[in-house]
Write a protein that holds these residues in place. Structure first.
Motif, PDB file in Angstrom:
ATOM      1  N   ASN A   1      -2.801   5.806  -9.578  1.00  0.00           N
ATOM      2  CA  ASN A   1      -1.837   4.722  -9.771  1.00  0.00           C
ATOM      3  C   ASN A   1      -1.050   4.497  -8.481  1.00  0.00           C
ATOM      4  N   PRO A   2      -0.984   3.266  -7.998  1.00  0.00           N
ATOM      5  CA  PRO A   2      -0.223   2.995  -6.784  1.00  0.00           C
ATOM      6  C   PRO A   2       1.278   3.175  -7.024  1.00  0.00           C
ATOM      7  N   VAL A   3       1.941   3.768  -6.050  1.00  0.00           N
ATOM      8  CA  VAL A   3       3.394   3.936  -6.058  1.00  0.00           C
ATOM      9  C   VAL A   3       3.913   3.307  -4.770  1.00  0.00           C
ATOM     10  N   LEU A   4       4.831   2.373  -4.916  1.00  0.00           N
ATOM     11  CA  LEU A   4       5.424   1.661  -3.788  1.00  0.00           C
ATOM     12  C   LEU A   4       6.902   2.011  -3.713  1.00  0.00           C
ATOM     13  N   ILE A   5       7.363   2.432  -2.548  1.00  0.00           N
ATOM     14  CA  ILE A   5       8.788   2.576  -2.298  1.00  0.00           C
ATOM     15  C   ILE A   5       9.118   1.510  -1.271  1.00  0.00           C
ATOM     16  N   ASP A   6       9.904   0.514  -1.710  1.00  0.00           N
ATOM     17  CA  ASP A   6      10.111  -0.714  -0.953  1.00  0.00           C
ATOM     18  C   ASP A   6      11.604  -0.934  -0.728  1.00  0.00           C
ATOM     19  N   GLN A   7      12.046  -0.706   0.506  1.00  0.00           N
ATOM     20  CA  GLN A   7      13.455  -0.871   0.860  1.00  0.00           C
ATOM     21  C   GLN A   7      13.659  -2.262   1.442  1.00  0.00           C
ATOM     22  N   HIS A   8      14.566  -3.025   0.863  1.00  0.00           N
ATOM     23  CA  HIS A   8      14.786  -4.413   1.274  1.00  0.00           C
ATOM     24  C   HIS A   8      15.928  -4.608   2.248  1.00  0.00           C
TER      25      HIS A   8
ATOM     26  N   ASN B   1      -1.586  -2.619 -11.300  1.00  0.00           N
ATOM     27  CA  ASN B   1      -0.158  -2.490 -11.571  1.00  0.00           C
ATOM     28  C   ASN B   1       0.404  -1.423 -10.645  1.00  0.00           C
ATOM     29  N   VAL B   2       1.668  -1.560 -10.261  1.00  0.00           N
ATOM     30  CA  VAL B   2       2.275  -0.670  -9.272  1.00  0.00           C
ATOM     31  C   VAL B   2       3.615  -0.159  -9.798  1.00  0.00           C
ATOM     32  N   LEU B   3       3.828   1.161  -9.675  1.00  0.00           N
ATOM     33  CA  LEU B   3       5.144   1.736  -9.939  1.00  0.00           C
ATOM     34  C   LEU B   3       5.982   1.483  -8.700  1.00  0.00           C
ATOM     35  N   THR B   4       7.148   0.873  -8.850  1.00  0.00           N
ATOM     36  CA  THR B   4       7.933   0.434  -7.704  1.00  0.00           C
ATOM     37  C   THR B   4       9.344   1.022  -7.729  1.00  0.00           C
ATOM     38  N   PHE B   5       9.785   1.508  -6.587  1.00  0.00           N
ATOM     39  CA  PHE B   5      11.141   2.008  -6.408  1.00  0.00           C
ATOM     40  C   PHE B   5      11.767   1.239  -5.245  1.00  0.00           C
TER      41      PHE B   5
ATOM     42  N   ASP C   1       7.556   2.619   9.930  1.00  0.00           N
ATOM     43  CA  ASP C   1       7.747   2.947  11.338  1.00  0.00           C
ATOM     44  C   ASP C   1       9.095   3.648  11.463  1.00  0.00           C
ATOM     45  N   GLU C   2       9.066   4.932  11.803  1.00  0.00           N
ATOM     46  CA  GLU C   2      10.287   5.729  11.842  1.00  0.00           C
ATOM     47  C   GLU C   2      11.191   5.380  13.019  1.00  0.00           C
ATOM     48  N   SER C   3      10.732   4.536  13.929  1.00  0.00           N
ATOM     49  CA  SER C   3      11.584   4.129  15.051  1.00  0.00           C
ATOM     50  C   SER C   3      12.410   2.883  14.727  1.00  0.00           C
ATOM     51  N   THR C   4      12.242   2.346  13.512  1.00  0.00           N
ATOM     52  CA  THR C   4      12.951   1.130  13.124  1.00  0.00           C
ATOM     53  C   THR C   4      14.068   1.438  12.139  1.00  0.00           C
ATOM     54  N   GLN C   5      14.831   0.409  11.795  1.00  0.00           N
ATOM     55  CA  GLN C   5      15.864   0.484  10.774  1.00  0.00           C
ATOM     56  C   GLN C   5      15.690  -0.702   9.841  1.00  0.00           C
ATOM     57  N   GLY C   6      16.326  -0.628   8.679  1.00  0.00           N
ATOM     58  CA  GLY C   6      16.307  -1.757   7.758  1.00  0.00           C
ATOM     59  C   GLY C   6      15.089  -1.776   6.863  1.00  0.00           C
ATOM     60  N   PRO C   7      14.663  -2.982   6.444  1.00  0.00           N
ATOM     61  CA  PRO C   7      13.576  -3.117   5.482  1.00  0.00           C
ATOM     62  C   PRO C   7      12.280  -2.440   5.944  1.00  0.00           C
ATOM     63  N   ALA C   8      11.640  -1.754   5.005  1.00  0.00           N
ATOM     64  CA  ALA C   8      10.347  -1.100   5.254  1.00  0.00           C
ATOM     65  C   ALA C   8       9.806  -0.626   3.912  1.00  0.00           C
ATOM     66  N   HIS C   9       8.542  -0.231   3.895  1.00  0.00           N
ATOM     67  CA  HIS C   9       7.972   0.304   2.661  1.00  0.00           C
ATOM     68  C   HIS C   9       6.946   1.389   2.970  1.00  0.00           C
ATOM     69  N   ILE C  10       6.684   2.210   1.970  1.00  0.00           N
ATOM     70  CA  ILE C  10       5.611   3.196   2.015  1.00  0.00           C
ATOM     71  C   ILE C  10       4.854   3.109   0.699  1.00  0.00           C
ATOM     72  N   THR C  11       3.579   3.460   0.738  1.00  0.00           N
ATOM     73  CA  THR C  11       2.792   3.484  -0.490  1.00  0.00           C
ATOM     74  C   THR C  11       1.985   4.764  -0.553  1.00  0.00           C
ATOM     75  N   MET C  12       1.690   5.162  -1.785  1.00  0.00           N
ATOM     76  CA  MET C  12       0.894   6.349  -2.048  1.00  0.00           C
ATOM     77  C   MET C  12       0.215   6.160  -3.400  1.00  0.00           C
ATOM     78  N   LEU C  13      -0.680   7.070  -3.739  1.00  0.00           N
ATOM     79  CA  LEU C  13      -1.317   7.076  -5.049  1.00  0.00           C
ATOM     80  C   LEU C  13      -0.899   8.345  -5.775  1.00  0.00           C
ATOM     81  N   ASP C  14      -0.622   8.223  -7.076  1.00  0.00           N
ATOM     82  CA  ASP C  14      -0.354   9.424  -7.853  1.00  0.00           C
ATOM     83  C   ASP C  14      -1.684  10.114  -8.148  1.00  0.00           C
ATOM     84  N   PRO C  15      -1.678  11.295  -8.772  1.00  0.00           N
ATOM     85  CA  PRO C  15      -2.934  12.027  -8.992  1.00  0.00           C
ATOM     86  C   PRO C  15      -3.990  11.269  -9.796  1.00  0.00           C
ATOM     87  N   ASP C  16      -3.567  10.246 -10.559  1.00  0.00           N
ATOM     88  CA  ASP C  16      -4.518   9.467 -11.355  1.00  0.00           C
ATOM     89  C   ASP C  16      -4.905   8.146 -10.694  1.00  0.00           C
TER      90      ASP C  16
END
Length: 123
Positions: free
Chosen positions: A115-122, A58-62, A98-113
């Motif tokens: 749990n996947p965290v997704l920040i997904d810009q559409h 399961n993923v926490l998504t923003f 990719d910081e040289s782009t614009q528009g849709p992109a995403h980043i992912t990380m894990l919280d201390p436990d």
């Protein structure tokens, strides 16, 4: 730091059974395609994603740039700015935009436990 709309993306075993279960709780389909094994469902301000066979946990998504109805909002922090701020704070990213782009992109990380965290810009 504006992360955007929050939802929980659930890794489900049977999307049809999961859809029926959450409909019994009052959720209605907001988007997605059950034939592609993914749905977005909403009950008032609660949003969940049902994803069959797309990821392991399961993923926490923003979603920067979206509200809880998947509608565009004008005032939001771009994913690349969020990424820069998180890296300055020492957050380890698993996937980076990719910081040289614009528009849709995403980043992912894990919280201390773990749990996947997704920040997904559409947009």
């Amino acid at each position: 730091m504006k992360l955007g709309a929050f939802s929980v993306s659930l890794n489900v075993k049977d999307i049809h059974r999961s859809k029926a279960f959450y409909e019994n709780l009052g959720f209605k389909t907001l988007g997605g395609d059950i034939n592609q094994n993914w749905l977005i469902m909403k009950n008032e301000q609660s949003v969940i994603g049902l994803f069959q066979g797309m990821f392991e946990k399961n993923v926490l998504t923003f979603n920067p740039g979206w509200d809880h109805n998947a509608e565009d909002v004008d005032d939001f922090t771009d994913i690349r700015e969020l990424q820069k701020g998180l890296k300055k704070k020492g957050v380890t990213l698993i996937e980076e935009a990719d910081e040289s782009t614009q528009g849709p992109a995403h980043i992912t990380m894990l919280d201390p436990d773990g749990n996947p965290v997704l920040i997904d810009q559409h947009r």
